[in-house]
Design a protein around this motif. Structure first.
Motif, PDB file in Angstrom:
ATOM      1  N   TYR A   1       1.121  -0.896   0.016  1.00 47.78           N
ATOM      2  CA  TYR A   1      -0.215   0.163  -0.063  1.00 47.78           C
ATOM      3  C   TYR A   1       0.814   1.450   0.032  1.00 47.78           C
ATOM      4  O   TYR A   1       2.136   1.117   0.632  1.00 47.78           O
ATOM      5  N   ASP A   2       0.918   1.726  -0.805  1.00 48.06           N
ATOM      6  CA  ASP A   2       1.413   2.969  -1.284  1.00 48.06           C
ATOM      7  C   ASP A   2       0.575   4.285  -1.788  1.00 48.06           C
ATOM      8  O   ASP A   2       0.369   4.898  -2.139  1.00 48.06           O
ATOM      9  N   PRO A   3       0.838   4.860  -0.267  1.00 45.60           N
ATOM     10  CA  PRO A   3       0.367   6.983  -0.245  1.00 45.60           C
ATOM     11  C   PRO A   3       0.826   7.182  -0.770  1.00 45.60           C
ATOM     12  O   PRO A   3       0.040   8.212  -1.517  1.00 45.60           O
ATOM     13  N   LYS A   4       1.895   7.058  -1.397  1.00 48.81           N
ATOM     14  CA  LYS A   4       2.324   8.402  -2.520  1.00 48.81           C
ATOM     15  C   LYS A   4       2.143   7.642  -3.994  1.00 48.81           C
ATOM     16  O   LYS A   4       2.117   8.713  -5.182  1.00 48.81           O
ATOM     17  N   MET A   5       1.569   6.807  -4.090  1.00 51.91           N
ATOM     18  CA  MET A   5       0.881   6.585  -5.775  1.00 51.91           C
ATOM     19  C   MET A   5      -0.498   6.364  -6.177  1.00 51.91           C
ATOM     20  O   MET A   5      -1.512   7.074  -5.377  1.00 51.91           O
ATOM     21  N   ASP A   6      -0.586   6.939  -6.889  1.00 48.30           N
ATOM     22  CA  ASP A   6      -1.718   6.923  -8.023  1.00 48.30           C
ATOM     23  C   ASP A   6      -3.303   5.776  -7.297  1.00 48.30           C
ATOM     24  O   ASP A   6      -2.513   4.690  -6.862  1.00 48.30           O
ATOM     25  N   ASP A   7      -4.131   6.323  -7.544  1.00 48.00           N
ATOM     26  CA  ASP A   7      -4.773   4.759  -7.262  1.00 48.00           C
ATOM     27  C   ASP A   7      -5.193   3.731  -7.996  1.00 48.00           C
ATOM     28  O   ASP A   7      -5.440   2.561  -7.128  1.00 48.00           O
ATOM     29  N   ALA A   8      -4.859   3.813  -8.793  1.00 50.04           N
ATOM     30  CA  ALA A   8      -4.888   2.481  -9.875  1.00 50.04           C
ATOM     31  C   ALA A   8      -4.273   1.540  -9.480  1.00 50.04           C
ATOM     32  O   ALA A   8      -4.574   0.346  -9.184  1.00 50.04           O
ATOM     33  N   PRO A   9      -2.514   2.117  -9.311  1.00 50.11           N
ATOM     34  CA  PRO A   9      -1.974   0.419  -8.756  1.00 50.11           C
ATOM     35  C   PRO A   9      -2.538   0.253  -7.227  1.00 50.11           C
ATOM     36  O   PRO A   9      -2.597  -1.032  -7.025  1.00 50.11           O
ATOM     37  N   ASN A  10      -2.791   0.739  -6.389  1.00 56.01           N
ATOM     38  CA  ASN A  10      -2.958   0.687  -4.718  1.00 56.01           C
ATOM     39  C   ASN A  10      -4.416  -0.181  -4.572  1.00 56.01           C
ATOM     40  O   ASN A  10      -5.087  -1.042  -3.932  1.00 56.01           O
TER      41      ASN A  10
ATOM     42  N   ASP B   1      -8.936 -15.282  -5.270  1.00 54.50           N
ATOM     43  CA  ASP B   1      -8.717 -14.074  -6.254  1.00 54.50           C
ATOM     44  C   ASP B   1      -9.014 -13.597  -7.027  1.00 54.50           C
ATOM     45  O   ASP B   1      -8.774 -11.945  -7.463  1.00 54.50           O
ATOM     46  N   LEU B   2      -9.522 -14.904  -7.914  1.00 56.11           N
ATOM     47  CA  LEU B   2      -9.910 -13.508  -8.730  1.00 56.11           C
ATOM     48  C   LEU B   2     -11.626 -12.913  -8.797  1.00 56.11           C
ATOM     49  O   LEU B   2     -12.050 -11.482  -8.960  1.00 56.11           O
ATOM     50  N   GLY B   3     -12.557 -13.558  -7.313  1.00 57.63           N
ATOM     51  CA  GLY B   3     -13.646 -12.702  -6.606  1.00 57.63           C
ATOM     52  C   GLY B   3     -12.650 -11.114  -6.381  1.00 57.63           C
ATOM     53  O   GLY B   3     -12.978  -9.936  -6.591  1.00 57.63           O
ATOM     54  N   GLY B   4     -11.614 -11.145  -5.877  1.00 60.47           N
ATOM     55  CA  GLY B   4     -11.067  -9.785  -5.330  1.00 60.47           C
ATOM     56  C   GLY B   4     -10.385  -8.767  -6.115  1.00 60.47           C
ATOM     57  O   GLY B   4     -10.734  -7.213  -6.016  1.00 60.47           O
ATOM     58  N   LEU B   5      -9.620  -9.446  -6.957  1.00 60.67           N
ATOM     59  CA  LEU B   5      -9.290  -8.905  -8.616  1.00 60.67           C
ATOM     60  C   LEU B   5     -10.697  -7.958  -9.484  1.00 60.67           C
ATOM     61  O   LEU B   5     -10.693  -6.553  -9.105  1.00 60.67           O
ATOM     62  N   ILE B   6     -11.533  -8.348  -9.236  1.00 56.51           N
ATOM     63  CA  ILE B   6     -13.074  -7.667  -9.749  1.00 56.51           C
ATOM     64  C   ILE B   6     -13.190  -6.818  -8.928  1.00 56.51           C
ATOM     65  O   ILE B   6     -14.214  -5.727  -9.441  1.00 56.51           O
ATOM     66  N   LEU B   7     -13.854  -7.405  -7.685  1.00 56.06           N
ATOM     67  CA  LEU B   7     -14.206  -6.609  -6.391  1.00 56.06           C
ATOM     68  C   LEU B   7     -13.087  -4.854  -7.042  1.00 56.06           C
ATOM     69  O   LEU B   7     -13.532  -3.932  -6.599  1.00 56.06           O
ATOM     70  N   ALA B   8     -11.832  -5.020  -6.976  1.00 52.67           N
ATOM     71  CA  ALA B   8     -12.216  -3.817  -6.497  1.00 52.67           C
ATOM     72  C   ALA B   8     -11.117  -2.805  -7.942  1.00 52.67           C
ATOM     73  O   ALA B   8     -11.048  -2.205  -8.249  1.00 52.67           O
ATOM     74  N   TRP B   9     -11.814  -3.909  -9.079  1.00 52.83           N
ATOM     75  CA  TRP B   9     -11.631  -3.017 -10.141  1.00 52.83           C
ATOM     76  C   TRP B   9     -12.690  -2.246 -10.158  1.00 52.83           C
ATOM     77  O   TRP B   9     -13.212  -1.026 -10.701  1.00 52.83           O
ATOM     78  N   MET B  10     -14.315  -2.914  -9.814  1.00 54.47           N
ATOM     79  CA  MET B  10     -15.887  -2.215  -9.227  1.00 54.47           C
ATOM     80  C   MET B  10     -14.269  -1.124  -8.392  1.00 54.47           C
ATOM     81  O   MET B  10     -15.620  -0.273  -9.322  1.00 54.47           O
ATOM     82  N   ALA B  11     -14.122  -1.475  -7.381  1.00 59.40           N
ATOM     83  CA  ALA B  11     -14.357  -0.160  -6.831  1.00 59.40           C
ATOM     84  C   ALA B  11     -13.882   1.081  -6.893  1.00 59.40           C
ATOM     85  O   ALA B  11     -13.027   2.625  -6.863  1.00 59.40           O
ATOM     86  N   TRP B  12     -12.542   0.711  -7.660  1.00 57.94           N
ATOM     87  CA  TRP B  12     -11.525   1.811  -8.225  1.00 57.94           C
ATOM     88  C   TRP B  12     -12.440   2.263  -9.856  1.00 57.94           C
ATOM     89  O   TRP B  12     -11.911   3.870  -9.183  1.00 57.94           O
ATOM     90  N   LYS B  13     -12.929   2.017  -9.960  1.00 56.65           N
ATOM     91  CA  LYS B  13     -13.944   2.526 -11.615  1.00 56.65           C
ATOM     92  C   LYS B  13     -15.111   3.274 -10.455  1.00 56.65           C
ATOM     93  O   LYS B  13     -14.883   4.366 -10.681  1.00 56.65           O
ATOM     94  N   ASP B  14     -15.307   2.644  -9.801  1.00 56.26           N
ATOM     95  CA  ASP B  14     -16.209   4.036  -8.875  1.00 56.26           C
ATOM     96  C   ASP B  14     -15.956   5.344  -7.897  1.00 56.26           C
ATOM     97  O   ASP B  14     -15.963   6.493  -8.113  1.00 56.26           O
ATOM     98  N   GLN B  15     -14.432   4.996  -7.680  1.00 56.48           N
ATOM     99  CA  GLN B  15     -13.543   6.001  -6.773  1.00 56.48           C
ATOM    100  C   GLN B  15     -12.971   6.768  -7.999  1.00 56.48           C
ATOM    101  O   GLN B  15     -13.225   8.288  -7.671  1.00 56.48           O
TER     102      GLN B  15
ATOM    103  N   MET C   1     -13.450  11.269 -12.235  1.00 55.88           N
ATOM    104  CA  MET C   1     -11.590  11.794 -12.609  1.00 55.88           C
ATOM    105  C   MET C   1     -11.247  11.985 -14.282  1.00 55.88           C
ATOM    106  O   MET C   1     -11.453  10.757 -14.700  1.00 55.88           O
ATOM    107  N   HIS C   2      -9.811  12.973 -13.963  1.00 54.30           N
ATOM    108  CA  HIS C   2     -10.002  11.908 -15.612  1.00 54.30           C
ATOM    109  C   HIS C   2      -8.255  12.184 -15.235  1.00 54.30           C
ATOM    110  O   HIS C   2      -7.692  13.223 -14.021  1.00 54.30           O
TER     111      HIS C   2
END
Length: 707
Positions: A527-536, A611-625, A629-630
């Motif tokens: 978890y990297d607070p210096k990084m943009d949202d996508a990789p986090n 693993d699969l469920g986690g990645l799908i949920l993370a994608w959904m949350a990131w897209k909502d977050q 944003m541009h």
């Protein structure tokens, strides 16, 4: 869990086959080139020889760790991790090396700095600082350990040698279990939540008694397994010789020990069978427990461990206890004493002089896992303090590394992932309304534990002396044994953690219905607070989603919102789940671990689903977050590509073939390569992000999806 769980105390101290630090969520463990000859020169090993006073920074997405020469649509793992694998050979004291391993070592070095300071500067220390500082100082006094030789074992070996009747075994075994924290000698006995009533703690009698890592080591007939059994026999013999036995006697004793362990192994459940919780729940009273093993006086055993009046127990494997009773009837008293002597020295070997340490490592480290070099003593001592006084050490770690702001950010992301799962459940086409209602009830009941416990453990009764390493270990072990056993018959403490705050790992508990993220795993590069949202979101978000999905995988889904083993599925929805889960099982069964060995996908089913469920949920949350944003490209990667690379780079690893063989038998996680490639082939979002064409390896036609 995204990595392997907690290891046994003494072997963990050794850094031997069963005792490397717990492996990650998404596996290093548990951690791609797979070559052991990379271990010779490791910059990671070289810099690890000094303590540090601040945590080093590594970004959560590092383009230098990528291999841009690889087409991501052909091998996304190599594309994301090829540079990391080249730059991070396996250190000589490790069975494998991974991003999680590197962070765990950074944490170790930071803890080393804390403990070294507390062991040297003895003024103005708090009570906990005195305990962890003096414990570490005593552990590091290797000269004192050498002088003592086998003296710490003498009273325990004398107890065994004084055994004159099998009727004395229950009392003796109870004492051994207390001072080895229920080590599993003959069997295991501990406390745990009642599967049928998750508000209460009852006694658990489990299978045990083995020296090798798994029952399959005793039962498989392939040449490698036969070879390992022969080497194990020689190891047992050599350890008994170190105790003073003559070679001929030690050889004869080793054969008897192997025969006894093999008999117990044959009636133990396989790891796949143990994945079905109903196979492990057999609630009995004392009369029924006694009937399973009539020749073992349970009343004596229970009284000796302080549990004379207990109404209920869970016997995880009744057939095991019937065979245990048979063995206790038929095996001679001398063979039983040899077995007890072997397991006593086996469990304590890492605490003794160098002859025992080296022999223990030669088999469990070199032979079983291909590790060329014993871990340095500072690592072993840091690990032991963390294992025995973990919440005292954890307070020091948290105060220096984990701010309230970091905790709040993680909680916010966790809430977003849970909202994504609620939305996902609502749109499922294969699940009916009744089961959806129950699934949402369970989801909304999940408790999120972030960083550290709300109430720290009190170690006030543990006496730690600067000049008594073996005594410190035994007193701390007795404290933990009694602490756990004292929970039996009482309400569950739902605030308790099963990992220390420094741990680089995370887990979900189906009986607590909670997800747990220690502060140790919430550090860069994970978890990297210096990084943009996508990789986090790809990395930590994927971890959160992974743990959350465990509540709904092949095991977790069998427990309800309160943590009771209860069927809340309609028959049709249950059938639909099984069909979709089988898609995942069939996919991973095709992947090769090492040589001719493929993934045991029934063993890895839960982690692969998570693993699969986690990645799908993370994608959904990131897209909502980020929906308003541009988002800009960075490092010649689109935001979507950064999400997937950020997710993949947690799994970068190198591993030794011997270690891969062991994990193929014992580990419920797939190797890192397939924890990346096995996911993206199921995500059309990945195919779109990298413009993959039909027919390419990462563009799967028939995708799997459950959650």
């Amino acid at each position: 869990m995204r990595i392997l769980f907690i290891k046994v105390l003494f072997v963990a101290f050794a850094g031997a086959a069963l005792g490397e630090s717990a492996q990650p969520k998404k596996m290093p463990p548990s951690a791609g080139s797979r070559s052991s000859d990379q271990a010779a020169a490791s910059p990671a090993a070289a810099v690890a020889e000094s303590p540090i006073t601040s945590m080093p920074y590594t970004p959560s997405l590092d383009t230098e760790f990528m291999d841009r020469s690889m087409d991501p649509c052909v091998d996304f793992y190599q594309y994301s991790c090829g540079g990391w694998m080249q730059k991070n050979p396996i250190p000589p004291d490790q069975p494998g090396w991974a991003v999680y391993s590197k962070l765990a070592q950074d944490n170790e070095r930071f803890l080393w700095g804390i403990l070294d300071d507390l062991s040297r500067n003895t003024s103005d220390r708090t009570a906990n600082q005195q305990k962890i500082g003096d414990y570490f100082g005593a552990c590091m006094d290797e000269a004192a350990v050498e002088r003592l030789g086998t003296d710490p074992l003498k009273p325990h070996l004398d107890q065994i040698n004084a055994l004159t009747s099998k009727k004395q075994l229950p009392a003796l075994l109870a004492q051994i279990h207390l001072r080895t924290e229920g080590s599993g000698m003959f069997f295991g006995f501990d406390s745990n939540q009642d599967y049928g009533n998750s508000t209460q703690v009852i006694g658990f009698a489990s299978a045990g008694g083995l020296g090798l890592p798994d029952r399959d080591y005793y039962t498989k007939s392939d040449p490698k397994s036969v070879e390992l059994r022969q080497k194990y026999l020689l190891h047992v013999q050599r350890m008994l010789e170190l105790l003073g036995d003559q070679p001929a006697a030690a050889k004869r004793e080793a054969a008897g020990i192997m025969a006894l362990e093999t008999a117990l192994a044959k009636v133990s459940l396989t790891r796949v069978e143990r994945r079905e919780p109903h196979n492990l729940y057999h609630k009995v009273d004392l009369t029924q427990l006694q009937a399973l093993s009539p020749d073992f006086d349970w009343s004596v055993y229970l009284k000796e461990i302080g549990l004379s009046q207990q109404a209920a127990f869970n016997v995880t494997e009744p057939a095991f206890y019937k065979e245990l009773d048979n063995q206790l009837q038929t095996v001679s008293l001398d063979d039983i004493k040899s077995y007890l002597r072997w397991h006593t020295v086996h469990s304590a070997a890492p605490l003794l002089s160098s002859g025992f340490v080296n022999e223990d490592f030669d088999f469990f480290g070199k032979t079983l896992r291909g590790v060329p070099q014993l871990r340095p003593r500072w690592k072993r001592c840091v690990g032991l303090v963390d294992r025995q006084l973990g919440e005292a050490l954890g307070q020091e770690f948290v105060s220096r590394t984990f701010s309230p702001e970091m905790k709040q950010k993680t909680l916010t992301m966790t809430n977003q992932i849970e909202q994504a799962m609620a939305a996902d459940i609502g749109q499922l086409t294969w699940m009916g309304p009744e089961t959806k209602k129950n699934a949402l009830t369970k989801l909304h009941a999940v408790v999120n534990k972030i960083g550290y416990p709300d109430k720290w453990r009190d170690y006030g009764s543990v006496v730690i002396s600067r000049d008594d390493f073996a005594g410190n270990v035994e007193r701390a072990t007795m404290f933990e044994s009694k602490r756990r056993l004292n929970k039996i018959g009482k309400p569950v403490d739902r605030g308790e953690w099963s990992m220390t705050p420094t741990t680089v790992n995370a887990y979900y508990s189906s009986r607590m219905n909670d997800i747990n993220f220690p502060a140790g795993v919430l550090q860069p590069p994970l978890y990297d607070p210096k990084m943009d949202d996508a990789p986090n979101y790809g990395n930590t978000g994927g971890t959160i989603g992974h743990e959350l999905t465990h509540g709904f995988d092949d095991q977790g889904r069998k427990f309800d919102a309160q943590g009771n083993l209860k069927d809340w599925w309609t028959p049709q929805d249950n059938q639909n789940f099984e069909a979709r889960a089988q898609c995942v099982v069939d996919q991973y069964a095709q992947y090769v671990v090492v040589d001719e060995i493929k993934i045991n996908s029934k063993l890895t089913e839960g982690e692969d689903i998570a693993d699969l469920g986690g990645l799908i949920l993370a994608w959904m949350a990131w897209k909502d977050q980020t929906k308003n944003m541009h988002l800009e490209n960075r490092d010649d990667l689109t935001p979507e590509q950064r999400f997937f690379v950020g997710n993949a780079q947690w799994a970068c690893e190198n591993d030794r073939p011997e270690n891969l063989r062991m994990h193929a038998i014992t580990d419920p996680h797939s190797p890192g390569k397939y924890r990346v490639n096995g996911l993206v082939v199921n995500m059309p979002e990945f195919e779109k992000a990298f413009a993959c064409k039909a027919g390419q390896p990462m563009a799967k036609e028939n995708r799997c999806r459950i959650w």
